[in-house]
Scaffold this motif. Structure first.
Motif, PDB file in Angstrom:
ATOM      1  N   GLY A 178       2.899  14.698 -20.276  1.00 17.66           N
ATOM      2  CA  GLY A 178       3.084  16.051 -20.798  1.00 17.66           C
ATOM      3  C   GLY A 178       2.327  17.099 -20.000  1.00 17.66           C
ATOM      4  N   ARG A 179       2.082  16.831 -18.725  1.00 17.65           N
ATOM      5  CA  ARG A 179       1.327  17.749 -17.874  1.00 17.65           C
ATOM      6  C   ARG A 179       2.142  18.173 -16.673  1.00 17.65           C
ATOM      7  N   ILE A 180       1.834  19.362 -16.167  1.00 20.83           N
ATOM      8  CA  ILE A 180       2.458  19.890 -14.958  1.00 20.83           C
ATOM      9  C   ILE A 180       1.752  19.294 -13.741  1.00 20.83           C
ATOM     10  N   ALA A 181       2.520  18.928 -12.729  1.00 19.40           N
ATOM     11  CA  ALA A 181       1.975  18.292 -11.531  1.00 19.40           C
ATOM     12  C   ALA A 181       1.419  19.326 -10.550  1.00 19.40           C
ATOM     13  N   GLY A 182       0.425  20.062 -10.986  1.00 24.81           N
ATOM     14  CA  GLY A 182      -0.288  20.980 -10.101  1.00 24.81           C
ATOM     15  C   GLY A 182      -1.489  20.247  -9.519  1.00 24.81           C
ATOM     16  N   ILE A 183      -1.465  19.995  -8.235  1.00 23.10           N
ATOM     17  CA  ILE A 183      -2.456  19.125  -7.621  1.00 23.10           C
ATOM     18  C   ILE A 183      -3.868  19.690  -7.739  1.00 23.10           C
TER      19      ILE A 183
ATOM     20  N   THR B 290       0.634  25.527  -4.692  1.00 21.75           N
ATOM     21  CA  THR B 290       2.080  25.525  -4.468  1.00 21.75           C
ATOM     22  C   THR B 290       2.790  24.423  -5.238  1.00 21.75           C
ATOM     23  N   SER B 291       2.108  23.322  -5.544  1.00 23.01           N
ATOM     24  CA  SER B 291       2.783  22.285  -6.331  1.00 23.01           C
ATOM     25  C   SER B 291       2.947  22.723  -7.777  1.00 23.01           C
ATOM     26  N   GLY B 292       1.910  23.292  -8.353  1.00 25.89           N
ATOM     27  CA  GLY B 292       1.992  23.736  -9.745  1.00 25.89           C
ATOM     28  C   GLY B 292       2.892  24.944  -9.917  1.00 25.89           C
ATOM     29  N   HIS B 293       2.679  25.964  -9.075  1.00 21.78           N
ATOM     30  CA  HIS B 293       3.491  27.183  -9.188  1.00 21.78           C
ATOM     31  C   HIS B 293       4.843  27.030  -8.491  1.00 21.78           C
ATOM     32  N   GLY B 294       4.815  26.557  -7.231  1.00 28.08           N
ATOM     33  CA  GLY B 294       6.038  26.514  -6.429  1.00 28.08           C
ATOM     34  C   GLY B 294       7.034  25.468  -6.868  1.00 28.08           C
ATOM     35  N   VAL B 295       6.577  24.284  -7.203  1.00 33.75           N
ATOM     36  CA  VAL B 295       7.497  23.211  -7.594  1.00 33.75           C
ATOM     37  C   VAL B 295       7.762  23.253  -9.092  1.00 33.75           C
ATOM     38  N   CYS B 296       6.707  23.205  -9.876  1.00 29.61           N
ATOM     39  CA  CYS B 296       6.881  23.102 -11.328  1.00 29.61           C
ATOM     40  C   CYS B 296       7.107  24.449 -12.004  1.00 29.61           C
ATOM     41  N   GLY B 297       6.398  25.481 -11.566  1.00 28.83           N
ATOM     42  CA  GLY B 297       6.517  26.794 -12.210  1.00 28.83           C
ATOM     43  C   GLY B 297       7.857  27.460 -11.971  1.00 28.83           C
ATOM     44  N   ILE B 298       8.304  27.468 -10.719  1.00 29.74           N
ATOM     45  CA  ILE B 298       9.595  28.096 -10.411  1.00 29.74           C
ATOM     46  C   ILE B 298      10.730  27.339 -11.085  1.00 29.74           C
TER      47      ILE B 298
ATOM     48  N   SER C  35       9.313  30.558 -14.303  1.00 24.48           N
ATOM     49  CA  SER C  35       8.114  31.343 -14.590  1.00 24.48           C
ATOM     50  C   SER C  35       7.975  32.468 -13.576  1.00 24.48           C
ATOM     51  N   LEU C  36       8.045  33.710 -14.043  1.00 26.45           N
ATOM     52  CA  LEU C  36       7.892  34.874 -13.150  1.00 26.45           C
ATOM     53  C   LEU C  36       6.508  34.856 -12.501  1.00 26.45           C
ATOM     54  N   ARG C  37       5.507  34.493 -13.268  1.00 27.46           N
ATOM     55  CA  ARG C  37       4.135  34.399 -12.735  1.00 27.46           C
ATOM     56  C   ARG C  37       4.077  33.425 -11.557  1.00 27.46           C
ATOM     57  N   SER C  38       4.780  32.314 -11.667  1.00 25.88           N
ATOM     58  CA  SER C  38       4.801  31.327 -10.600  1.00 25.88           C
ATOM     59  C   SER C  38       5.576  31.812  -9.379  1.00 25.88           C
ATOM     60  N   VAL C  39       6.641  32.555  -9.602  1.00 22.96           N
ATOM     61  CA  VAL C  39       7.390  33.129  -8.474  1.00 22.96           C
ATOM     62  C   VAL C  39       6.493  34.087  -7.696  1.00 22.96           C
ATOM     63  N   VAL C  40       5.796  34.972  -8.405  1.00 25.86           N
ATOM     64  CA  VAL C  40       4.891  35.919  -7.745  1.00 25.86           C
ATOM     65  C   VAL C  40       3.778  35.173  -7.014  1.00 25.86           C
ATOM     66  N   ALA C  41       3.200  34.166  -7.648  1.00 25.37           N
ATOM     67  CA  ALA C  41       2.127  33.391  -7.017  1.00 25.37           C
ATOM     68  C   ALA C  41       2.633  32.691  -5.759  1.00 25.37           C
ATOM     69  N   THR C  42       3.812  32.085  -5.822  1.00 21.30           N
ATOM     70  CA  THR C  42       4.348  31.360  -4.672  1.00 21.30           C
ATOM     71  C   THR C  42       4.679  32.303  -3.520  1.00 21.30           C
ATOM     72  N   VAL C  43       5.262  33.442  -3.818  1.00 20.61           N
ATOM     73  CA  VAL C  43       5.538  34.432  -2.766  1.00 20.61           C
ATOM     74  C   VAL C  43       4.216  34.881  -2.127  1.00 20.61           C
ATOM     75  N   THR C  44       3.191  35.078  -2.924  1.00 21.00           N
ATOM     76  CA  THR C  44       1.876  35.461  -2.398  1.00 21.00           C
ATOM     77  C   THR C  44       1.288  34.361  -1.533  1.00 21.00           C
TER      78      THR C  44
END
Length: 146
Positions: A31-36, A105-113, A117-126
């Protein structure tokens, strides 16, 4: 000059599928997101069962990478193109950035997008823009790693 790495779409697709499956399996089983960065931080700061699955996940990353590199011969003749101090500085900056950005990028880019998640899109673009700028400055303005 650094030799270009050939584009291998089948290997890239296979790697992407394995990353997606591992993220899905972790979400389904724990039940967890794979953010390394979060997994590593939790492995250092938590105890008990929470620490165990994190250590197994991190171990699987290392062992899986070593097996894939060994089977493919990908590491033969590989030498770093950056100096050791530059790699240490880069690692520290990345670690600081993942804490500041509340993930990697694993948590935001892979799992968040994938969760829209808009927050994850912004984080990944950054993250990506920062990486592009950093490579340009290090390689073309400072001449490191050429």
């Amino acid at each position: 000059m650094v030799e270009a790495t050939p584009f291998e779409p089948v290997a890239a697709l296979g790697g992407g599928v394995l990353i997606g499956l591992s993220a899905l399996l972790l979400m389904w089983s724990v039940g967890r997101i794979a953010g390394i960065s979060g997994i590593v931080f939790g492995a250092v700061s938590n105890g008990g069962e929470e620490r165990n699955w994190r250590l197994f996940f991190i171990g699987g990353l290392f062992i899986g990478s070593l097996i894939a590199a060994w089977l493919s011969g990908a590491l033969s003749g590989v030498t770093p193109v950056a100096s050791t101090p530059m790699m240490i500085a880069a690692g520290l900056i990345v670690g600081f950035g993942t804490r500041m950005g509340s993930g990697c990028t694993s948590g935001h880019g892979v799992c968040g997008i994938s969760r829209f998640s808009l927050r994850s899109v912004v984080a990944t673009v950054t993250f990506m823009a920062s990486g592009f700028i950093t490579v340009f400055v290090i390689r073309h303005l400072l001449g490191e790693g050429l």
